[in-house]
Design a protein around this motif. Sequence first.
Motif, short mmCIF file in Angstrom:
data_model
loop_
_atom_site.label_atom_id
_atom_site.label_comp_id
_atom_site.label_asym_id
_atom_site.label_seq_id
_atom_site.Cartn_x
_atom_site.Cartn_y
_atom_site.Cartn_z
N LYS A 1 41.83 -24.23 41.76
CA LYS A 1 42.94 -23.67 43.32
C LYS A 1 43.92 -23.11 43.53
N ARG A 2 44.48 -24.38 42.61
CA ARG A 2 46.20 -23.99 42.82
C ARG A 2 46.62 -22.93 41.31
N HIS A 3 45.51 -22.86 40.20
CA HIS A 3 45.91 -22.44 38.96
C HIS A 3 45.17 -21.79 38.24
N PRO A 4 44.09 -20.60 38.93
CA PRO A 4 43.19 -20.39 39.06
C PRO A 4 43.17 -19.39 37.43
N ARG A 5 41.28 -19.94 36.60
CA ARG A 5 41.51 -19.26 35.49
C ARG A 5 42.72 -19.01 34.28
N SER A 6 44.04 -19.82 34.46
CA SER A 6 44.97 -20.66 33.27
C SER A 6 44.20 -21.13 32.33
N ASP A 7 45.28 -21.44 31.13
CA ASP A 7 44.94 -22.10 30.43
C ASP A 7 44.47 -24.53 30.47
N LEU A 8 45.28 -24.28 31.94
CA LEU A 8 45.39 -25.80 31.92
C LEU A 8 43.87 -26.40 32.92
N VAL A 9 43.40 -25.44 33.39
CA VAL A 9 41.81 -25.35 34.08
C VAL A 9 40.79 -25.09 32.87
N ARG B 1 28.00 -24.51 34.42
CA ARG B 1 29.77 -24.13 34.53
C ARG B 1 29.93 -23.14 33.43
N THR B 2 30.51 -22.53 34.04
CA THR B 2 31.24 -21.56 33.18
C THR B 2 33.20 -21.25 33.66
N ASN B 3 33.72 -20.75 32.68
CA ASN B 3 35.18 -20.95 33.10
C ASN B 3 35.88 -19.64 34.05
N ASP B 4 34.97 -19.38 34.78
CA ASP B 4 35.31 -18.90 35.94
C ASP B 4 34.75 -20.22 37.36
N LEU B 5 35.81 -20.95 37.44
CA LEU B 5 35.27 -22.84 38.94
C LEU B 5 35.08 -21.33 39.56
N ASP B 6 35.60 -20.75 39.85
CA ASP B 6 35.17 -19.93 41.61
C ASP B 6 33.35 -19.94 41.80
N LEU B 7 33.21 -20.00 40.75
CA LEU B 7 31.70 -19.32 40.79
C LEU B 7 30.52 -20.85 40.67
N LEU B 8 30.81 -21.70 40.97
CA LEU B 8 30.26 -23.11 40.74
C LEU B 8 30.03 -23.12 42.20
N LYS B 9 29.39 -23.89 42.33
CA LYS B 9 27.86 -24.00 43.31
C LYS B 9 28.42 -24.17 44.13
#
Length: 244
Positions: free
Chosen positions: A84-92, A161-169
């Motif tokens: 939520k705070r660092h979307p689609r980042s290397d950190l995530v 789970r994909t690398n786009d965590l906004d798509l999680l259930k």
Amino acid sequence: MTPDTAQTVPVTEETGNVRELITGARFVLFDFDGPICRLFAGLSAEGVAKDLVSWLERQGLKGLLTQEEREHPDPHVVLRAVNKRHPRSDLVDELEELLTQHELKAVDSAYPTPYADPLIRTWNAVGVHLAVATNNSPRTVTEYLHGRGLLDCFTPHVYGRTNDLDLLKPNPHCLNRALRAMGAAPADALMIGDTPTDFEAARQARIPFLGYARNDFKEALLRRAGADSVVGSLRPVLDLVRRA
């Protein structure tokens, strides 16, 4: 009452329209952790969450999470908070990979959900198409199913789970991917899940839903979310499939 101390839900066949859901399903989507196995039965999910938090602190990011997020027993809460705070980042990406490694480690001690294995094999044998739609890593699911000799019942339909965590259930993304891959209409499918996010994803995808609740706590959460049909065991589901 906590999830670990909650009493087992009485096994009943007729809760909601279970019979109609089972007999009408030509395509079945399973959530993984819960309906198929207890992934962290031998490795504490709370311990995994704490390790993710510790990893963030070692990166100098202690202030990234709220106190509630730091203390939450679900590792997905930590992962979602960072995204939520660092979307689609290397950190995530690094944190997600750390969670995946914990999941893969947990496979060896995962506890199969009672009656799940014969249910999966029976449904597959009678020609029902099966898929997994989960917030866990697809690598974890594939590893577990392979070890149980179940992977061929699902191949290639494992959507995690994909690398786009906004798509999680509760986003229905993984459910819709499964439907498209199987060429299934939502009305011909059935989603089996054990959390409110599973129910909400199925609702958004317009897929009929059957809740699996291994204790009173989980049943209460599902019913509060709006699930009408809930079973406390997969045995009545297996019995219905065998009689169909």
